[in-house]
Motif scaffolding. Sequence first.
Motif, PDB file in Angstrom:
ATOM      1  N   LYS A 225      73.962  24.691  60.047  1.00 19.64           N
ATOM      2  CA  LYS A 225      74.735  23.643  59.380  1.00 19.64           C
ATOM      3  C   LYS A 225      73.844  22.567  58.759  1.00 19.64           C
ATOM      4  CE  LYS A 225      78.535  21.924  60.915  1.00 19.64           C
ATOM      5  NZ  LYS A 225      79.580  21.301  61.781  1.00 19.64           N
ATOM      6  N   GLU A 229      73.707  21.712  54.836  1.00 23.46           N
ATOM      7  CA  GLU A 229      74.106  20.386  54.341  1.00 23.46           C
ATOM      8  C   GLU A 229      72.988  19.746  53.530  1.00 23.46           C
ATOM      9  OE1 GLU A 229      75.282  18.326  57.842  1.00 23.46           O
ATOM     10  OE2 GLU A 229      77.192  19.426  58.046  1.00 23.46           O
ATOM     11  N   HIS A 237      75.680  18.178  45.732  1.00 26.24           N
ATOM     12  CA  HIS A 237      76.985  18.565  46.291  1.00 26.24           C
ATOM     13  C   HIS A 237      77.776  19.474  45.334  1.00 26.24           C
ATOM     14  CE1 HIS A 237      76.404  15.857  49.670  1.00 26.24           C
ATOM     15  NE2 HIS A 237      76.061  14.914  48.813  1.00 26.24           N
ATOM     16  N   ASN A 241      80.172  24.936  51.055  1.00 28.56           N
ATOM     17  CA  ASN A 241      79.389  25.147  52.268  1.00 28.56           C
ATOM     18  C   ASN A 241      80.247  25.776  53.365  1.00 28.56           C
ATOM     19  OD1 ASN A 241      77.560  25.104  54.334  1.00 28.56           O
ATOM     20  ND2 ASN A 241      77.364  22.881  54.433  1.00 28.56           N
TER      21      ASN A 241
END
Length: 337
Positions: A225, A229, A237, A241
Amino acid sequence: MPEQPYKILIVGPSWVGDMVMAQSLFITLKQRHAGCLIDVIAPAWSLPLLQRMPEVNQAIPLTIARGQFAFFGRRHIGLGLRANAYDQAILLPNSWKSALIPFFAQIPRRTGWIGEMRWGLLNDARKLDKNKLTMTVQRFVALGLPADASQPPTYAFPKLKIDPALQHQVGEKFALDTQGKILALCPGAEYGPAKRWPAAHFAEVAKHMHAQGWRVWLFGSEKDKDVAEEIDALSGHICRNFAGQTSLAEAVDLLSLVDTVVSNDSGLMHVAAALDKKVIAIYGSSDPGFTPPLHHSAEIITLNLECSPCFKRDCPLGHTRCLVDITPDKVLALLDG
């Protein structure tokens, strides 16, 4: 009275990639023994993979935690399997404890590499010639052939079967938009940092392909994770995800929807290859000759430095040049090609 099918119990491996490669053995067994029944005893996490392998009759979850010896637990499982009357057991792990269940199940033929001096537990014990069998998949498949078969053996590539209903179900669950091309990035590697391409490099690839109109999806386990991220943040962004958000079954069905996969040497790399995806595989501390993605069109990037493959979890020299020096343009050249 019809002849009973030849019944085989496979003691499966404990890694995602190895379980995918084990399908090559299952295919070989089906070719050798028409109508045989193949049951696989393996960790519970592997059931979604085994359920997508049409060669497997039954997946039996191993209820003993990884690393535990659990002599009496293995004896209990073996005694419970006696009623299945298997003709042969094939052990893919090389550990002594992995041979206990077939022994207590009284399976008449128990095949495996000698490993941890398993004489007695195995009665079809093979001596591994690593110079002839240089690949993991070859070592698996060879156990399904006679001991005197020519080596290395030929083998079929793994091919996971996707259920359209489950594929549709996962699409609805995550409200997916699958229009256009989709790039999957798999930045994790269970073994350690020396197998992980830098997050900044993954982000550069994501930004470039997004600018070309591609959607970018990130995959990985709960342990991945943070790096996922980081990639998403570094890329502005622009990624979807899924790291730590899916079960293994959902990850497999989601990967079946993508067009191309860029991955470290990891379990998901092998899953993608078995889903017939274009795979670009990045190798650092591991050996692409030992565990390559099993697909005709797979592209492998490795720098072949003097210090690699070292097979270490962390770079012993502290620089991880084998991965850092694989610049994003090397991957993009294959994606744009």
